[in-house]
Design a protein around this motif. Structure first.
Motif, PDB file in Angstrom:
ATOM      1  N   ALA A 114      23.101  78.148  47.451  1.00  0.00           N
ATOM      2  CA  ALA A 114      24.491  77.679  47.509  1.00  0.00           C
ATOM      3  C   ALA A 114      24.854  76.882  46.266  1.00  0.00           C
ATOM      4  O   ALA A 114      25.946  77.023  45.710  1.00  0.00           O
ATOM      5  CB  ALA A 114      24.697  76.831  48.764  1.00  0.00           C
ATOM      6  N   GLY A 115      23.910  76.045  45.810  1.00  0.00           N
ATOM      7  CA  GLY A 115      24.163  75.265  44.605  1.00  0.00           C
ATOM      8  C   GLY A 115      24.368  76.143  43.385  1.00  0.00           C
ATOM      9  O   GLY A 115      25.226  75.859  42.542  1.00  0.00           O
ATOM     10  N   VAL A 116      23.584  77.219  43.280  1.00  0.00           N
ATOM     11  CA  VAL A 116      23.716  78.128  42.144  1.00  0.00           C
ATOM     12  C   VAL A 116      25.081  78.810  42.157  1.00  0.00           C
ATOM     13  O   VAL A 116      25.779  78.867  41.130  1.00  0.00           O
ATOM     14  CB  VAL A 116      22.587  79.179  42.167  1.00  0.00           C
ATOM     15  CG1 VAL A 116      22.845  80.273  41.123  1.00  0.00           C
ATOM     16  CG2 VAL A 116      21.238  78.523  41.907  1.00  0.00           C
ATOM     17  N   ILE A 117      25.500  79.315  43.311  1.00  0.00           N
ATOM     18  CA  ILE A 117      26.784  80.007  43.414  1.00  0.00           C
ATOM     19  C   ILE A 117      27.937  79.056  43.129  1.00  0.00           C
ATOM     20  O   ILE A 117      28.878  79.372  42.379  1.00  0.00           O
ATOM     21  CB  ILE A 117      26.940  80.640  44.810  1.00  0.00           C
ATOM     22  CG1 ILE A 117      25.844  81.685  45.053  1.00  0.00           C
ATOM     23  CG2 ILE A 117      28.322  81.256  44.958  1.00  0.00           C
ATOM     24  CD1 ILE A 117      25.859  82.836  44.086  1.00  0.00           C
ATOM     25  N   VAL A 118      27.896  77.865  43.711  1.00  0.00           N
ATOM     26  CA  VAL A 118      28.961  76.877  43.495  1.00  0.00           C
ATOM     27  C   VAL A 118      29.023  76.472  42.023  1.00  0.00           C
ATOM     28  O   VAL A 118      30.111  76.356  41.435  1.00  0.00           O
ATOM     29  CB  VAL A 118      28.740  75.643  44.397  1.00  0.00           C
ATOM     30  CG1 VAL A 118      29.677  74.506  44.001  1.00  0.00           C
ATOM     31  CG2 VAL A 118      28.951  76.012  45.864  1.00  0.00           C
ATOM     32  N   ALA A 119      27.868  76.248  41.408  1.00  0.00           N
ATOM     33  CA  ALA A 119      27.844  75.856  39.997  1.00  0.00           C
ATOM     34  C   ALA A 119      28.435  76.945  39.105  1.00  0.00           C
ATOM     35  O   ALA A 119      29.187  76.650  38.166  1.00  0.00           O
ATOM     36  CB  ALA A 119      26.413  75.538  39.569  1.00  0.00           C
ATOM     37  N   ILE A 120      28.107  78.204  39.376  1.00  0.00           N
ATOM     38  CA  ILE A 120      28.630  79.314  38.575  1.00  0.00           C
ATOM     39  C   ILE A 120      30.151  79.364  38.661  1.00  0.00           C
ATOM     40  O   ILE A 120      30.857  79.558  37.654  1.00  0.00           O
ATOM     41  CB  ILE A 120      28.005  80.645  39.031  1.00  0.00           C
ATOM     42  CG1 ILE A 120      26.525  80.692  38.655  1.00  0.00           C
ATOM     43  CG2 ILE A 120      28.743  81.832  38.425  1.00  0.00           C
ATOM     44  CD1 ILE A 120      25.802  81.909  39.191  1.00  0.00           C
ATOM     45  N   ILE A 121      30.693  79.173  39.863  1.00  0.00           N
ATOM     46  CA  ILE A 121      32.148  79.233  40.032  1.00  0.00           C
ATOM     47  C   ILE A 121      32.824  78.058  39.342  1.00  0.00           C
ATOM     48  O   ILE A 121      33.863  78.208  38.687  1.00  0.00           O
ATOM     49  CB  ILE A 121      32.499  79.278  41.534  1.00  0.00           C
ATOM     50  CG1 ILE A 121      31.989  80.596  42.140  1.00  0.00           C
ATOM     51  CG2 ILE A 121      34.009  79.141  41.744  1.00  0.00           C
ATOM     52  CD1 ILE A 121      32.207  80.718  43.619  1.00  0.00           C
ATOM     53  N   TYR A 122      32.230  76.858  39.450  1.00  0.00           N
ATOM     54  CA  TYR A 122      32.789  75.701  38.750  1.00  0.00           C
ATOM     55  C   TYR A 122      32.773  75.928  37.235  1.00  0.00           C
ATOM     56  O   TYR A 122      33.748  75.611  36.531  1.00  0.00           O
ATOM     57  CB  TYR A 122      31.989  74.439  39.095  1.00  0.00           C
ATOM     58  CG  TYR A 122      32.546  73.647  40.240  1.00  0.00           C
ATOM     59  CD1 TYR A 122      33.779  73.008  40.147  1.00  0.00           C
ATOM     60  CD2 TYR A 122      31.837  73.523  41.434  1.00  0.00           C
ATOM     61  CE1 TYR A 122      34.293  72.275  41.199  1.00  0.00           C
ATOM     62  CE2 TYR A 122      32.345  72.798  42.503  1.00  0.00           C
ATOM     63  CZ  TYR A 122      33.574  72.172  42.374  1.00  0.00           C
ATOM     64  OH  TYR A 122      34.075  71.453  43.422  1.00  0.00           O
ATOM     65  N   ILE A 123      31.683  76.459  36.724  1.00  0.00           N
ATOM     66  CA  ILE A 123      31.585  76.720  35.282  1.00  0.00           C
ATOM     67  C   ILE A 123      32.635  77.735  34.847  1.00  0.00           C
ATOM     68  O   ILE A 123      33.281  77.573  33.801  1.00  0.00           O
ATOM     69  CB  ILE A 123      30.171  77.205  34.927  1.00  0.00           C
ATOM     70  CG1 ILE A 123      29.162  76.069  35.107  1.00  0.00           C
ATOM     71  CG2 ILE A 123      30.120  77.729  33.498  1.00  0.00           C
ATOM     72  CD1 ILE A 123      27.718  76.498  34.960  1.00  0.00           C
ATOM     73  N   ALA A 124      32.835  78.777  35.653  1.00  0.00           N
ATOM     74  CA  ALA A 124      33.824  79.804  35.317  1.00  0.00           C
ATOM     75  C   ALA A 124      35.234  79.215  35.274  1.00  0.00           C
ATOM     76  O   ALA A 124      36.024  79.516  34.357  1.00  0.00           O
ATOM     77  CB  ALA A 124      33.760  80.940  36.335  1.00  0.00           C
ATOM     78  N   ILE A 125      35.567  78.358  36.235  1.00  0.00           N
ATOM     79  CA  ILE A 125      36.894  77.742  36.264  1.00  0.00           C
ATOM     80  C   ILE A 125      37.090  76.832  35.061  1.00  0.00           C
ATOM     81  O   ILE A 125      38.133  76.873  34.391  1.00  0.00           O
ATOM     82  CB  ILE A 125      37.091  76.965  37.578  1.00  0.00           C
ATOM     83  CG1 ILE A 125      37.082  77.918  38.778  1.00  0.00           C
ATOM     84  CG2 ILE A 125      38.404  76.184  37.548  1.00  0.00           C
ATOM     85  CD1 ILE A 125      37.119  77.214  40.112  1.00  0.00           C
ATOM     86  N   ASN A 126      36.093  76.007  34.770  1.00  0.00           N
ATOM     87  CA  ASN A 126      36.225  75.070  33.649  1.00  0.00           C
ATOM     88  C   ASN A 126      36.270  75.785  32.300  1.00  0.00           C
ATOM     89  O   ASN A 126      37.006  75.365  31.394  1.00  0.00           O
ATOM     90  CB  ASN A 126      35.069  74.077  33.677  1.00  0.00           C
ATOM     91  CG  ASN A 126      35.149  73.133  34.867  1.00  0.00           C
ATOM     92  OD1 ASN A 126      36.229  72.836  35.346  1.00  0.00           O
ATOM     93  ND2 ASN A 126      34.012  72.671  35.342  1.00  0.00           N
ATOM     94  N   MET A 127      35.519  76.868  32.170  1.00  0.00           N
ATOM     95  CA  MET A 127      35.587  77.644  30.936  1.00  0.00           C
ATOM     96  C   MET A 127      36.951  78.300  30.781  1.00  0.00           C
ATOM     97  O   MET A 127      37.471  78.400  29.666  1.00  0.00           O
ATOM     98  CB  MET A 127      34.477  78.697  30.912  1.00  0.00           C
ATOM     99  CG  MET A 127      33.080  78.137  30.718  1.00  0.00           C
ATOM    100  SD  MET A 127      31.810  79.419  30.604  1.00  0.00           S
ATOM    101  CE  MET A 127      32.297  80.258  29.097  1.00  0.00           C
TER     102      MET A 127
END
Length: 327
Positions: A272-285
């Motif tokens: 769950a942490g990996v998936i959430v982190a990827i989505i946060y990174i995508a939004i911020n990028m």
């Protein structure tokens, strides 16, 4: 890296280049070994089992847990961003005022909210109004409290029942994000305006512009480009800080993905942490990309071509008139 010498370093020679290449290879090998050991350890613990990753391939999980949490995060971040920018512009310019009765109170407000941790601001916004509103309702300010809730704060879901004001989690999170990040942005605005060379404002005053016109037409348009990287960085911080809504049980993305999903699907916290982190990174990028585009567009829009006084050739020498051609 450029091979040309600069003020900061000289061009590396053959021995320095060989040494740098060797160090790069060694560091790369060490990092690869650490990564391989981590992967092996996770695999040994069964963290790559299919059942732990399967929930994130099911539409039901996204529909009922992840997407609602993501929408709550984006909604709070969008509203707080707009309000924080407005707050930052108003109070940042107020701190530049020539009138002490505007400059000093604005500075006190900015320093106060910038100095309080965001978590405490959210906590206070959620619990304090419910405790003090009954006393205010019985005071001479009761009518003002009722009108404020009915005509303004109600758009954020704030309710007043028999003089008791109830603040929903969304409004408390937005309030905390707005006041804290708005105070930081106020300092960004103030510093951005002050960074413009003094000659710009002096030239504007010399052609008859007043202070409002100088600020609106000369200083702010140039300061926006200067401030853009800092503003975007603060918006990214604001987006990530929505996760602090957990203290008042606000159903944001991190809580939905990092707590609710593992609680219902084999305790897959790492996944769950990996998936959430990827989505946060995508939004911020994405935010950074948009900001870069806006900054480049702003710089291009201010580029103008100088026009000469004549239809062709160089401009006339000062003090020498243009010779008219015989008809």
């Amino acid at each position: 890296m450029s091979k040309e010498a600069t003020v900061l370093f000289d061009v590396p020679g053959p021995r320095a280049r060989a040494r740098n290449t060797l160090l790069s290879v060694i560091v790369s090998v060490v990092l690869a070994a650490v990564l391989a050991a981590l992967v092996w350890r996770l695999n040994d613990k069964g963290q790559f089992e299919e059942k732990l990753w399967t929930p994130f391939t099911e539409w039901t999980v996204w529909r009922h847990l992840l997407l609602p949490g993501l929408m709550n995060t984006l909604k709070a971040a969008a509203v707080a961003t707009v309000l924080a920018l407005l707050f930052g512009i108003v109070f940042g310019l107020a701190r530049l005022s020539d009138h002490w009765w505007i400059r000093i109170p604005a500075g006190a407000v900015v320093e106060f909210f910038r100095g309080i941790p965001l978590l405490i601001l959210i906590f206070l916004a959620f619990f304090v109004p419910n405790k003090i509103s009954p006393s205010i309702a019985e005071s001479p300010f009761g009518q003002l409290q009722r009108m404020s809730v009915d005509y303004f704060f109600s758009i954020f879901g704030v309710e007043s029942n028999a003089g008791t004001v109830t603040v929903p989690a969304f409004a408390a999170v937005v309030f905390g994000l707005t006041m804290y990040n708005g105070s930081v942005l106020a300092e960004v605005v103030r510093a951005g305006v002050l960074s413009i060379p003094k000659g710009q404002s002096e030239a504007a005053y010399s052609i008859g512009l007043r202070k409002n016109g100088v600020m609106r037409l000369v200083l702010l348009p140039q300061a926006i480009t200067v401030m853009m990287p800092a503003i975007v960085s603060q918006i990214v911080v604001l987006l990530k800080d929505t996760a602090l809504g957990f203290i008042i049980a606000y159903g944001e993305f991190l809580q939905a993905g990092f707590k609710q999903v593992p609680a219902n699907y084999s305790n897959n916290v790492l996944q769950a942490g990996v998936i959430v982190a990827i989505i946060y990174i995508a939004i911020n990028m994405s935010l950074s990309r948009v900001a870069t585009w806006l900054e480049a567009r702003s710089r291009r829009s201010r580029k103008t071509e100088a026009k000469t006084m004549t239809t062709g050739g160089p401009p006339p020498v000062p003090g020498v008139g243009v010779t008219q051609q015989p008809v």
